[in-house]
Design an enzyme around this catalytic site. Structure first.
Site, PDB file in Angstrom:
ATOM      1  N   ARG A  40      -9.913  -3.007  -3.917  1.00  0.00           N
ATOM      2  CA  ARG A  40     -11.268  -3.510  -3.630  1.00  0.00           C
ATOM      3  C   ARG A  40     -12.198  -3.431  -4.820  1.00  0.00           C
ATOM      4  O   ARG A  40     -13.140  -4.228  -4.921  1.00  0.00           O
ATOM      5  CB  ARG A  40     -11.877  -2.731  -2.455  1.00  0.00           C
ATOM      6  CG  ARG A  40     -11.369  -3.226  -1.145  1.00  0.00           C
ATOM      7  CD  ARG A  40     -12.160  -2.716   0.040  1.00  0.00           C
ATOM      8  NE  ARG A  40     -11.558  -3.284   1.233  1.00  0.00           N
ATOM      9  CZ  ARG A  40     -11.517  -2.692   2.414  1.00  0.00           C
ATOM     10  NH1 ARG A  40     -12.055  -1.513   2.581  1.00  0.00           N
ATOM     11  NH2 ARG A  40     -10.952  -3.296   3.437  1.00  0.00           N
TER      12      ARG A  40
ATOM     13  N   ARG B 296       0.831  -1.218   0.000  1.00  0.00           N
ATOM     14  CA  ARG B 296       0.000   0.000   0.000  1.00  0.00           C
ATOM     15  C   ARG B 296       0.862   1.264   0.000  1.00  0.00           C
ATOM     16  O   ARG B 296       1.930   1.296   0.594  1.00  0.00           O
ATOM     17  CB  ARG B 296      -0.950  -0.026   1.210  1.00  0.00           C
ATOM     18  CG  ARG B 296      -1.902  -1.205   1.135  1.00  0.00           C
ATOM     19  CD  ARG B 296      -2.850  -1.257   2.302  1.00  0.00           C
ATOM     20  NE  ARG B 296      -3.801  -0.156   2.283  1.00  0.00           N
ATOM     21  CZ  ARG B 296      -4.708   0.058   3.242  1.00  0.00           C
ATOM     22  NH1 ARG B 296      -4.765  -0.744   4.294  1.00  0.00           N
ATOM     23  NH2 ARG B 296      -5.537   1.061   3.160  1.00  0.00           N
TER      24      ARG B 296
ATOM     25  N   LYS C  65      -6.974   0.181  -0.837  1.00  0.00           N
ATOM     26  CA  LYS C  65      -7.335  -0.355   0.483  1.00  0.00           C
ATOM     27  C   LYS C  65      -6.539  -1.643   0.742  1.00  0.00           C
ATOM     28  O   LYS C  65      -5.543  -1.892   0.094  1.00  0.00           O
ATOM     29  CB  LYS C  65      -8.845  -0.584   0.539  1.00  0.00           C
ATOM     30  CG  LYS C  65      -9.654   0.705   0.463  1.00  0.00           C
ATOM     31  CD  LYS C  65      -9.385   1.580   1.656  1.00  0.00           C
ATOM     32  CE  LYS C  65     -10.067   2.924   1.531  1.00  0.00           C
ATOM     33  NZ  LYS C  65      -9.646   3.854   2.586  1.00  0.00           N
TER      34      LYS C  65
ATOM     35  N   ASP D 234     -15.471   2.228   3.435  1.00  0.00           N
ATOM     36  CA  ASP D 234     -15.180   0.808   3.672  1.00  0.00           C
ATOM     37  C   ASP D 234     -16.384  -0.091   3.377  1.00  0.00           C
ATOM     38  O   ASP D 234     -16.297  -1.315   3.516  1.00  0.00           O
ATOM     39  CB  ASP D 234     -14.745   0.598   5.128  1.00  0.00           C
ATOM     40  CG  ASP D 234     -13.380   1.226   5.388  1.00  0.00           C
ATOM     41  OD1 ASP D 234     -12.590   1.351   4.441  1.00  0.00           O
ATOM     42  OD2 ASP D 234     -13.115   1.598   6.550  1.00  0.00           O
TER      43      ASP D 234
HETATM   44  C1  S3P Z   1      -9.670   5.142   8.551  1.00  0.00           C
HETATM   45  C2  S3P Z   1      -9.731   5.878   7.394  1.00  0.00           C
HETATM   46  C3  S3P Z   1     -10.082   5.301   6.084  1.00  0.00           C
HETATM   47  C4  S3P Z   1     -10.714   3.908   6.218  1.00  0.00           C
HETATM   48  C5  S3P Z   1      -9.980   3.061   7.204  1.00  0.00           C
HETATM   49  C6  S3P Z   1     -10.001   3.711   8.578  1.00  0.00           C
HETATM   50  C7  S3P Z   1      -9.317   5.814   9.809  1.00  0.00           C
HETATM   51  O1  S3P Z   1      -8.902   5.173   5.310  1.00  0.00           O
HETATM   52  O2  S3P Z   1     -10.755   3.275   4.965  1.00  0.00           O
HETATM   53  O3  S3P Z   1     -10.577   1.781   7.303  1.00  0.00           O
HETATM   54  O4  S3P Z   1      -9.521   5.237  10.904  1.00  0.00           O
HETATM   55  O5  S3P Z   1      -8.814   6.963   9.756  1.00  0.00           O
HETATM   56  P1  S3P Z   1      -8.380   6.358   4.339  1.00  0.00           P
HETATM   57  O6  S3P Z   1      -7.910   7.479   5.145  1.00  0.00           O
HETATM   58  O7  S3P Z   1      -7.264   5.723   3.540  1.00  0.00           O
HETATM   59  O8  S3P Z   1      -9.572   6.692   3.483  1.00  0.00           O
END
Ligand code: S3P
Length: 454
Positions: A358, A128, A354, A327
């Site tokens: 996804r 990632r 992700k 998500d």
């Molecule tokens: C999260 C932010 C999101 C989400 C992840 C949890 C967080 O990611 O997809 O499961 O707790 O700040 P991104 O910031 O990459 O969108």
């Protein structure tokens, strides 16, 4: 940890009506932050309802490795933090397993310390992009001593003697990037500013204010948020009750909507408006979801959700809704398989980075299971089959989950209303966010089981 173990396939089958009352585990985002901020604050933090999934436990282990005391007493986690600015250099690399949130937020938290920290993770996490966090950290004076090509993990950070406060406009809708910069600002003299053009989940802001940080938010006339944090202030331990995770609730919720005759209640679900996009979408699709007993607990809105089987119809999900349900697209796509007509999902570019790609994983899995769908660069359209006739690939054709817990859970939900069974290649990763998933779903009457090698 289990995701280094042999793959554990699982299968789900057409089920009789789901019924019962459940509580899903604590919110993952709030659980990570509870360990981090509790581990950093002075004095004692007490946490109930914490998600004890692998991802969150990795964050707890990282905070311990940097000097926090973390123990479980009965149902409560008790933390004695180091005090802001007083984390210690970890002796070993910090292993975040599968956890993007844990690793990215911790990079911000420790990046500005005058010490060396190495971050490692599993195959999914190592693929990632971390540049989105490293770029603003570099601007603050953090050196990336080592990284895999493309700013990926494993990587080693070295903080400056004195970090520079910056003003950073977050280039993509990402709560993790926003949070990493704010956390870097905690250990930086002066005011660090984050400009957030599209609002994402606001747990970092709310919780840091709760711990006593000098953090303020101004929203301008275009709806752009300006978040200011003053560094090197005192944080004080708090008592936190973590509400149920709306992202985890999405799985039994969609299951009850698509399995005929179902009627379930999911208690104590977080209803923070930055997290309720799935609920809004499913209600627009005709989902019978009653929001019962709405209340505020510890600064967050929570409610109980009564969900009944519904005749769903396809809708267009606008791109601006993506941050509030980022998500939840895999499980929404599953709901769309059983809706009348087409569901068109827009603005999905972030789904590509992700735990897996996804968008590709969902489209490939849907096609394998007989669903008519189209994957675009940042869009997905699904043409549903009410009743699920012809859906399901059976026991011998498994969906590839690519070390992604939400792909595994979404397809196991799909099988509950498909004509034929749906199989996934590996259910191990479910333990990262929802260790109780199998038991909770079978307790509601779902026909799901793991397939152990003979
Ligand atoms: C999260 C932010 C999101 C989400 C992840 C949890 C967080 O990611 O997809 O499961 O707790 O700040 P991104 O910031 O990459 O969108």
């Amino acid at each position: 940890m289990s995701h280094e173990a042999a793959p554990l396939p699982a299968v789900s089958r057409k089920s009789s009506p789901l019924s019962g009352k459940i509580r899903v585990p604590g919110d993952k985002s709030i659980s990570h932050r509870s360990f981090m901020f509790g581990g950093l604050a002075s004095g004692e933090t007490r946490i109930t309802g914490l998600l004890e999934g692998e991802d969150v436990m990795r964050t707890g282990a990282a905070m311990k490795a940097m000097g926090a005391h973390i123990e479980k007493h009965g149902d409560e986690w008790v933390i004695r933090g180091t005090g802001n600015g007083a984390l210690l250099q970890p002796q070993e690399p910090l292993d975040f397993g599968n956890a993007g949130t844990g690793s990215r937020l911790t990079m911000g938290l420790v990046g500005t310390y005058d010490m060396e920290t190495t971050f490692v993770g599993d195959a999914s996490l190592s693929g990632r992009p971390m540049g989105r966090v490293l770029d603003p950290l570099r601007q603050m004076g953090v050196q990336v001593l080592k990284a895999a090509p493309g700013d990926r993990m494993p990587l080693t950070l070295r903080g400056p003697r004195h970090a520079a406060p910056i003003t950073y406009r977050v280039p993509m809708a990402s709560a993790q990037v926003k949070s990493a910069v704010l956390l870097a600002g905690l250990n930086t003299a002066g005011i660090t500013t984050v400009i957030e053009p599209v609002m994402t989940r606001d747990h970092t802001e709310k919780m840091l204010q709760g711990f006593g940080a000098n953090l303020s938010v101004e929203t301008d006339e275009r709806g752009v948020r300006h978040i200011f944090i003053e560094g090197q202030g005192k944080l004080t331990g708090q008592t936190i009750a973590v509400p149920g995770d709306p992202s985890s609730a999405g799985f039994p919720l969609v299951a009850a909507l698509i399995v005929p005759g179902s009627d379930i209640t999911i208690e104590n679900v977080l209803m923070n408006p930055t997290r309720t996009g799935l609920l809004a979408t499913l209600q627009e699709m005709g989902g019978r979801i009653d929001v019962l007993n709405p209340r505020n607990e510890g600064g967050e809105d929570v409610a109980d959700l009564r969900v009944r089987h519904s005749d769903l119809k396809g809708v267009t999900v606008p791109p601006e809704r993506a941050p509030s349900m980022i998500d939840e697209y895999p499980v929404l796509a599953v709901a769309a398989c059983f809706a009348e007509g087409e569901t068109l999902m827009l603005g999905l570019e972030e789904l590509r980075v992700k735990e897996s790609d996804r968008l590709a994983a969902v489209a490939t899995g849907l096609k394998l299971n007989g669903v008519d769908c189209t994957e675009g660069e940042a869009t997905l359209s699904v043409r549903g089959v009410p009743g699920g006739k012809g859906l399901g690939a059976g026991k011998d054709a498994a969906v590839k989950t690519h070390l992604d817990h939400r792909i595994a859970m979404s397809f196991l939900v799909m099988g509950l209303a498909s004509e034929k069974p749906v199989t996934v290649d590996d259910a191990n990763m479910i333990a990262t966010s929802f260790p109780e998933f199998m038991d909770m779903m079978t307790g509601l009457g779902a026909s799901i089981e793991t397939i152990r090698a003979a």
